[in-house]
Enzyme design. Structure first.
Site, PDB file in Angstrom:
ATOM      1  N   ARG B 252       0.231  -1.469  -0.220  1.00 32.11           N
ATOM      2  CA  ARG B 252       0.238   0.192  -0.161  1.00 32.11           C
ATOM      3  C   ARG B 252       0.555   1.036  -0.366  1.00 32.11           C
ATOM      4  O   ARG B 252       2.009   1.555   0.574  1.00 32.11           O
ATOM      5  CB  ARG B 252      -1.006  -0.567   0.605  1.00 32.11           C
ATOM      6  CG  ARG B 252      -0.519   0.232   2.200  1.00 32.11           C
ATOM      7  CD  ARG B 252      -1.613   0.349   3.137  1.00 32.11           C
ATOM      8  NE  ARG B 252      -1.476  -0.342   4.455  1.00 32.11           N
ATOM      9  CZ  ARG B 252      -0.757   0.980   5.533  1.00 32.11           C
ATOM     10  NH1 ARG B 252      -0.174   1.542   5.467  1.00 32.11           N
ATOM     11  NH2 ARG B 252      -0.169   0.034   6.838  1.00 32.11           N
ATOM     12  N   HIS B 256      -2.658   3.735   6.172  1.00 31.36           N
ATOM     13  CA  HIS B 256      -3.611   2.553   7.088  1.00 31.36           C
ATOM     14  C   HIS B 256      -4.871   2.987   6.689  1.00 31.36           C
ATOM     15  O   HIS B 256      -5.594   2.667   5.904  1.00 31.36           O
ATOM     16  CB  HIS B 256      -3.392   2.181   7.995  1.00 31.36           C
ATOM     17  CG  HIS B 256      -4.558   1.574   9.196  1.00 31.36           C
ATOM     18  ND1 HIS B 256      -4.803   0.145   8.639  1.00 31.36           N
ATOM     19  CD2 HIS B 256      -5.554   1.985  10.251  1.00 31.36           C
ATOM     20  CE1 HIS B 256      -5.660   0.526   9.391  1.00 31.36           C
ATOM     21  NE2 HIS B 256      -5.979   0.754  10.291  1.00 31.36           N
ATOM     22  N   TYR B 265       6.003   5.054  10.615  1.00 31.08           N
ATOM     23  CA  TYR B 265       7.035   3.985  10.693  1.00 31.08           C
ATOM     24  C   TYR B 265       7.472   2.933  10.110  1.00 31.08           C
ATOM     25  O   TYR B 265       7.895   1.724  10.124  1.00 31.08           O
ATOM     26  CB  TYR B 265       6.005   3.215  11.214  1.00 31.08           C
ATOM     27  CG  TYR B 265       4.414   3.271  10.553  1.00 31.08           C
ATOM     28  CD1 TYR B 265       3.346   3.750  11.046  1.00 31.08           C
ATOM     29  CD2 TYR B 265       3.979   2.164   9.365  1.00 31.08           C
ATOM     30  CE1 TYR B 265       2.222   3.758  10.251  1.00 31.08           C
ATOM     31  CE2 TYR B 265       2.872   2.454   8.252  1.00 31.08           C
ATOM     32  CZ  TYR B 265       2.347   3.240   8.711  1.00 31.08           C
ATOM     33  OH  TYR B 265       1.056   2.969   8.308  1.00 31.08           O
TER      34      TYR B 265
END
Lengths: 331, 355
Positions: B252, B256, B265
């Site tokens: 992706r 998220h 992250y």
């Protein structure tokens, strides 16, 4: 309730088997599904003989996985079947709790009734049979708090059969709690053939004018015994077997306390946050000005259910209930 | 034990658009069909992110980068089959025939958006991770019991493979030989947690070994390979040969959901690099160019048609300001239950007092 002419004496567990047999015969979409429900006939023999009669396509032994069992049964229910799941003990249902609370009970709302879940989950529950640890839970209040779920607790063989048939015919998920202590504690008259008892309706087990006693499951027998003792002292109790914990029978609760003005509620579940508190809410909403004394609860303690050497200390008994009855009268 | 050799990544068309293997599904005609769906899906995703930024819908879970995994698998299904998406699979549900207006409505906070068009079996997006794997298994089990040849396909991410419901679903499907396709989109991250922290095994496909079912690892950015492997799994299920686990390895590009920031992250230059070299839509363009079948005017038309469809769906969505309040009360039970009924009456009574 339809009128059935022939009666047969049987235990509650036999009445449950009868109900399952009636529905397996009556409706080809009914499935009995669970751990050890097939060849073994269930850990309490509630499905005894059904595997031989209906075969493993209808009476299905599954892998040992409660979430898997409830989750796949949701899929079966959404796609034309009426699964009747057996969970072996209420203390073992928790791995499947997520499937119940986030899916089984929400699918109708989420899809605006495009998909529905006509699923019945049968579960033995309660203490008093010297069972091992975690086998004696009465956590019904965890389930009555879930929107979209009906919670049913019969206390007699007659009600067990009629209410299980109603639960299986119900268009929505029903948690059908079976008081283990009552499974074989005596035989009662049970009509042969098919009949239903409406969900959401309580039943008056004894008529009295002085104190209302509300109970369900194995506590109904305690209520009846306490009422007998109280009667010897001139106190007449109105013993109401609630039978369905969601939705509660508001009419009968109100009608009873408006007559007596006093109430004692018995449950073996822990006191705090229990269904008894909900009964008090109904009394408060419907009958506040009729009450002559504070409502009493006789319940289990806010402790884990103890191992069985202490279970008699934990459970409400006749003595504790009689004391509560007398206190409300003396108030 | 490293099983990556046993589960190599299957590819039919590489990142350069070069065909690696003979296969009847690798055709210009299919490439164009896939491209139309994937280009549309990307515009859908970008439109949804913009709508969220403008406050016209709520939090949204973008899928940009995963179009090939979703379209390649969704197009392998037929009417009567069941699709169980997560909250990131709108490319799949749209390709399978969901209403675009409803997909937008769901993200706008309207429950009506969960309802699929008549005759389409598309379950609402499952929010609790992996829980839908069991519903897919159950509905497919019902199809098998009815003697039909319809199947279920369920989407889930790499994080879902750590959940008990993943293992319980695969086990039930294996024990009862249920016609279900388990389609994993391994995009490398479960929100912020990378695959290495999710599992010690090197592939997700190898988990099929434990359940004695076919498992395959496919390049999730190669729509031809995803389509081919899903078709094989679906056909096997239709023939009564049971379940399959497919791991589509993808990425992706973005967050998220619209509430998080991926650079916190992971190094987002990896997304830029992949967009440049390994984008699933660019790959089809390269394939078509290599086959002298790329038509810039067709591309413009595909994008213009997509924009038109999207704008129409957004206009429809915006006609609904909020859900009708009765929807909150009317579908809790199929039969009337007094607490809900009383609460509904009180809600409308108090509402009318306010007015």
């Amino acid at each position: 309730m339809s009128i059935a002419v022939n009666m047969k004496k049987m235990t509650m567990v036999q009445a449950i088997t009868e109900a399952l047999k009636v529905m397996l015969e009556e409706d080809a979409s009914t499935l009995v599904i669970g751990e050890d429900v097939g060849r073994n006939g269930g850990v309490f023999r509630a499905t005894d003989g059904l595997f031989e009669l209906f075969g493993d396509d209808r009476v299905i032994d599954t892998p040992l996985a409660e979430s898997g069992l409830i989750g796949t049964s949701i899929g079966l229910a959404m796609n034309g079947f009426k699964p009747v799941v057996e969970i072996q003990f209420l203390g073992f249902i928790y791995p499947g709790f997520n499937q119940l609370i986030t899916h089984a009970t929400r699918i109708r709302t989420r899809t605006q009734s495009r998909y529905t879940v006509p699923l019945t989950i049968r579960v033995p529950y309660g203490a008093g049979v010297r069972a091992p640890e975690i086998h004696s839970d009465s956590t019904e209040a965890l389930f009555t708090h879930i929107p979209g779920l009906k919670v049913v607790v019969p206390s007699t063989p007659h009600d067990a059969k009629g209410m299980l048939i109603s639960s299986i015919k119900d268009p929505d998920p029903v948690l059908f709690l079976e008081p283990m202590k009552m499974y074989r504690s005596g035989k009662g008259d049970v009509p042969t053939g098919s009949y239903t008892i409406p969900l959401g309706k309580a039943y008056r087990r004894r008529k009295g004018e002085d104190v209302s006693i509300f109970a369900w499951g194995a506590m109904v027998r305690i209520a009846e015994k306490a009422a007998e003792t109280a009667a010897k002292n001139g106190i007449e109790c109105d013993v109401i077997d609630l039978r369905t914990l969601y939705p509660l029978d508001k009419e009968m609760i109100a009608e009873s306390v408006q007559k007596t003005g006093r109430a004692v509620i018995i449950h073996e579940a822990p006191s705090s946050g229990g269904v008894g508190s909900e009964v008090i809410t109904i009394i408060n909403d419907t009958s506040f000005l009729y009450m002559k004394a504070p409502i009493k609860k006789v319940t289990g303690y806010d402790t884990p259910v103890p191992l069985f050497t202490l279970e008699d200390d934990y459970l409400p008994d006749e003595k504790k209930v009689v004391r509560a009855i007398e206190e409300t009268v003396r108030f | 034990m490293d099983l990556t050799d046993q589960f190599p990544i299957v590819q039919l068309v590489d990142g350069e658009g070069k065909q690696r293997e003979e296969n009847s599904h690798v055709t210009v005609e299919n490439a164009k069909r896939f491209y139309e769906h994937m280009a549309f899906s990307r515009l859908f995703d970008q439109k949804a992110v913009n709508l969220q930024r403008q406050g016209r819908i709520g939090t949204y879970a973008p899928f940009e980068g995963q179009e090939a995994s979703q379209i390649g698998s969704a197009l392998a299904l037929e009417d009567g089959d069941w699709m169980f998406p997560t909250y990131r699979d709108h490319a799949a549900t749209a390709a399978f025939g969901h209403s675009l207006e409803n997909i937008f409505l769901y993200w706008k906070g309207c429950i009506e958006g969960c309802v699929p068009p008549p005759g389409k079996h598309i379950f609402p997006p499952s929010v609790p991770i992996a829980s839908q794997i069991l519903h897919a298994t159950g509905t497919a089990w019902a199809e098998k019991k009815k003697g039909s040849d319809r199947v279920s396909l369920v989407y889930f991410g790499d994080g879902a493979t750590s959940e008990g419901d993943f293992h319980e679903g695969l086990n039930f499907a294996s024990v009862f030989q249920i016609p279900v396709v388990f389609l994993n989109q391994n995009n490398g991250y479960a929100i912020s947690v990378p695959l290495e922290r999710q599992m010690n095994s090197k592939t997700i496909a190898q988990k099929s070994l434990a359940y004695d079912m076919p498992g395959v690892r496919v390049d999730g950015n190669d729509v031809f390979a995803v389509y081919n492997e899903t078709m094989k799994a679906v056909e096997r299920a239709r023939r009564g040969c049971g379940p399959t686990l497919i791991e589509a390895v993808t990425w992706r590009y973005g967050a998220h959901t619209t509430t998080d920031e991926p650079s916190k992250y992971r190094d987002q230059s990896e997304s830029d690099r992949r967009r440049e070299r390994d984008d699933p839509i660019s790959r089809i363009e390269r394939f078509l160019r290599a086959n002298d079948a790329w038509d810039p005017e067709w591309e413009i038309k595909v994008k213009a048609d997509s924009e038109k469809r999207l704008n129409e769906a957004v206009s429809e969505m915006e006609k609904t300001h909020k859900s009708d309040e009765t929807l909150m009360f009317d579908h809790v039970f199929g039969t009337e239950v007094w607490p809900v009924q009383e609460q509904k009456e009180r809600f409308f009574h108090e509402g009318s007092e306010k007015a």
